[in-house]
Design an enzyme around this catalytic site. Structure first.
Site, short mmCIF file in Angstrom:
data_model
loop_
_atom_site.label_atom_id
_atom_site.label_comp_id
_atom_site.label_asym_id
_atom_site.label_seq_id
_atom_site.Cartn_x
_atom_site.Cartn_y
_atom_site.Cartn_z
N ASN A 120 0.85 -1.19 0.00
CA ASN A 120 0.00 0.00 0.00
C ASN A 120 0.89 1.24 0.00
O ASN A 120 2.12 1.15 -0.07
CB ASN A 120 -0.93 -0.01 1.22
CG ASN A 120 -0.17 0.18 2.51
OD1 ASN A 120 0.98 -0.27 2.63
ND2 ASN A 120 -0.76 0.84 3.49
N LEU A 121 0.28 2.40 0.11
CA LEU A 121 1.01 3.67 0.07
C LEU A 121 2.11 3.73 1.12
O LEU A 121 3.24 4.14 0.85
CB LEU A 121 0.03 4.83 0.27
CG LEU A 121 0.67 6.19 0.56
CD1 LEU A 121 1.45 6.67 -0.64
CD2 LEU A 121 -0.40 7.21 0.94
N CYS A 122 1.81 3.31 2.34
CA CYS A 122 2.76 3.46 3.45
C CYS A 122 3.68 2.26 3.61
O CYS A 122 4.42 2.17 4.58
CB CYS A 122 2.01 3.73 4.75
SG CYS A 122 0.91 5.16 4.66
N THR A 123 3.60 1.32 2.70
CA THR A 123 4.50 0.17 2.55
C THR A 123 4.42 -0.87 3.67
O THR A 123 5.31 -1.71 3.78
CB THR A 123 5.99 0.59 2.37
OG1 THR A 123 6.54 0.97 3.62
CG2 THR A 123 6.14 1.70 1.34
N GLU A 124 3.35 -0.84 4.49
CA GLU A 124 3.26 -1.86 5.53
C GLU A 124 2.27 -2.97 5.21
O GLU A 124 2.30 -4.02 5.84
CB GLU A 124 2.90 -1.22 6.89
CG GLU A 124 1.42 -0.98 7.14
CD GLU A 124 0.92 0.33 6.55
OE1 GLU A 124 -0.18 0.77 6.93
OE2 GLU A 124 1.63 0.91 5.70
N THR A 307 1.12 5.80 11.84
CA THR A 307 0.38 6.36 12.98
C THR A 307 0.61 7.85 13.21
O THR A 307 0.60 8.32 14.35
CB THR A 307 0.70 5.61 14.31
OG1 THR A 307 2.00 5.96 14.77
CG2 THR A 307 0.61 4.10 14.13
N ALA A 308 0.81 8.62 12.14
CA ALA A 308 1.14 10.04 12.31
C ALA A 308 0.06 10.79 13.08
O ALA A 308 0.34 11.54 14.01
CB ALA A 308 1.36 10.67 10.95
N THR A 309 -1.20 10.59 12.70
CA THR A 309 -2.29 11.35 13.32
C THR A 309 -2.66 10.80 14.69
O THR A 309 -2.75 11.55 15.67
CB THR A 309 -3.53 11.34 12.40
OG1 THR A 309 -3.16 11.87 11.13
CG2 THR A 309 -4.63 12.19 13.01
N ILE A 310 -2.88 9.50 14.79
CA ILE A 310 -3.35 8.96 16.07
C ILE A 310 -2.28 9.07 17.15
O ILE A 310 -2.61 9.22 18.33
CB ILE A 310 -3.85 7.50 15.93
CG1 ILE A 310 -2.75 6.57 15.43
CG2 ILE A 310 -5.07 7.42 15.05
CD1 ILE A 310 -3.14 5.10 15.45
#
Length: 503
Positions: A120-124, A307-310
């Site tokens: 996915n976008l964030c590679t995880e 987890t940038a926002t949370i």
């Protein structure tokens, strides 16, 4: 070159995030300084769905066709040249990210029913995709810092949290909204979830560990082992209660092959010399294997998201990231707020070092404590910021986590004074240590904004000696300089209930 800011704009995708989907064969060719052959995808369509030894065999068959004249359209070049081009683009534009095709597929529990074609976008997230199925994954993250009790990981508390989290994520699959039928079909059939962690850096602070240390690497290993241990059991519990997911039969789970065991598959196909993954373990995994063999509720259970926002909402460090800066300014609709690392402040308070001079020193040095002479060496080590940590520590810690994870992790790499050799060593190390993916490459600017204060820099760069650290153009500060509170902003207390930055 898709993300370059120069050249023909018709050949650029400024808003598209790109990644290199790298087969192990290419990395072997780079390390052994051999040639690599480029083909038109139209001539080699089956390579898209092949990986491991099957890919290698077919790829070499196509190369043989170029040599005997059966294939005319190709380009052969030293693999190292292409590798250098990839590294140059990554350094220049931040793209394409480096993701590794073979470990993503060879260690996938679902390789019996499809192929992982990308992350996915964030590679995880590393899930199968095809024309009938669009991969979907529900993510959650355990606040690791909240599970450090009396300076150690509270395994009982962690077990309880993980069990609840896996149940919640599984519930989301049934109550979620799916915008296209391919996504709903995929999720209902395989039921993947991605449980990860956040607050890793805060957990290190609570134990007094520097990110750049063997203690931090060991904690990364043991904490992720515990999360994996409890998460797999939680999914097995749900399988007993609600039934196994539809495509369970034939999966690695059904064969009693856990993520830690799937490294054997990677080593067998890649070769011992190209896989240097630590295999140590501390828990009783035999009982977990038997439980997984009987049934799993979810095809995939773990993934570490950014987890940038949370993390900001929760007030902990993001994901598995090191501290970016110990002092920075954030802006929102209420204004600008100076934010400092509370763990650093509390440590400095305990040593009697938190004062207005220290605040100005931190401002001058962009939150770094390394140049401040009166900060003790042990605190300098513990509170290194992201660009003050050698990238090998980030990669080593990530490798220790990856062996327990059935998907991947969003791993940003921070490299100060980046150059070709550093990038070459770092990304080869990431591959050799078994990482599935990497995320952003973060490099630091060569210059910084000049600092100024209301006191003409007299309070900046103050050391225990007072002389060497002062600016060449300024006289050494006197006692009078420290007794003028009217001109100097007060140090933040971190516990003002009316201050948004404090809270």
């Amino acid at each position: 070159e898709l993300r370059k800011n120069t050249g023909d704009d018709r050949r650029r995708t400024h808003d598209m995030n790109s990644a290199n989907w790298i087969p192990d064969l290419f990395m072997k060719r780079v390390i052994n300084e051999q040639d690599w052959t480029l083909f038109s995808p139209n001539d080699v369509p089956d390579l898209h769905d092949l990986y491991g030894e099957a890919f290698e065999k077919r790829y070499e068959e196509y190369e043989a066709m170029t040599r005997d004249g059966r294939m005319k359209l190709y380009k052969r070049l030293p693999a190292v040249n292409l590798w250098r081009k990839m590294l140059s683009m990554l350094f220049e534009t931040g793209h394409p990210w480096f993701t590794f095709k073979d470990p993503c597929n060879l260690r996938s529990p679902q390789q019996h029913v499809g192929v992982v074609h990308s992350s996915n976008l964030c590679t995880e997230i590393t899930l199968n995709t095809n024309q009938e199925e669009i991969a979907v994954c529900n993510l959650g993250s355990v606040n690791l810092a909240q599970h450090i009790v009396d300076g150690a990981l509270d395994r009982d508390k962690l077990a309880s949290t993980v069990k609840t989290a896996v149940r919640m994520l599984d519930n989301v699959i049934d109550i979620n909204y799916y915008s296209v039928p391919q996504a709903e079909r995929s999720n209902m059939k395989h039921r993947p979830v991605g449980l990860g962690i956040m607050g890793f850096q805060d957990a290190l602070y609570k134990q007094g560990f520097s990110y750049a240390s063997q203690e931090a690497v060991a904690f990364a290993d043991q904490s992720m082992e515990a999360v994996s241990y409890y998460a797999i059991q939680a999914s097995a519990d749900l399988a007993e209660e609600r039934g196994a997911y539809q495509s369970f039969d034939g999966s690695l789970w059904s064969q009693g092959v856990l993520p830690i065991d799937s490294i054997d598959i990677l080593v067998k196909q890649r070769g011992e010399d190209y896989c240097k993954v630590d295999r140590s373990q501390t828990l009783d995994w035999d009982s977990v294997r038997e439980r997984a063999r009987k049934g799993m509720r979810n095809s995939n259970v773990m993934a570490i998201a950014p987890t940038a926002t949370i993390a900001n909402i929760t007030g902990v460090s993001q994901s598995i990231e090191p501290t970016y800066q110990n002092l920075y300014v954030k802006s929102n609709l209420s204004g600008e707020f100076t934010v400092v690392n509370p763990f650093l402040v509390n440590a400095l308070k305990e040593r009697g070092l938190w004062d207005n001079v220290m605040v100005n020193d931190l401002k001058y040095y962009d939150g770094s404590v390394l140049p401040i002479e009166r900060v003790p060496d042990d605190l300098k080590e513990e509170f290194r910021t992201a660009f003050e940590i050698e990238p090998r520590w980030l990669v080593e810690a990530a490798s220790r986590r990856q062996k327990w994870i059935d998907q991947a992790q969003s791993l940003n790499l921070y490299i100060a004074e980046a150059n070709g050799k550093k990038l070459d060593v770092t990304y080869k190390m990431a591959w050799l240590l078994g990482l599935k993916t990497t995320y952003y490459l973060r490099a630091i600017g060569a210059t910084q904004t000049e600092k100024s204060t209301v006191n003409d820099n007299k309070l900046n760069r103050v050391s225990s000696g007072g002389g060497d650290a002062a600016p060449a153009s300024a006289a050494a500060p006197s006692e009078a300089d420290f007794s003028q509170p009217a001109d100097v902003p007060q140090a933040c207390s971190l516990d003002d209930p009316d201050c948004e930055a404090c809270q």
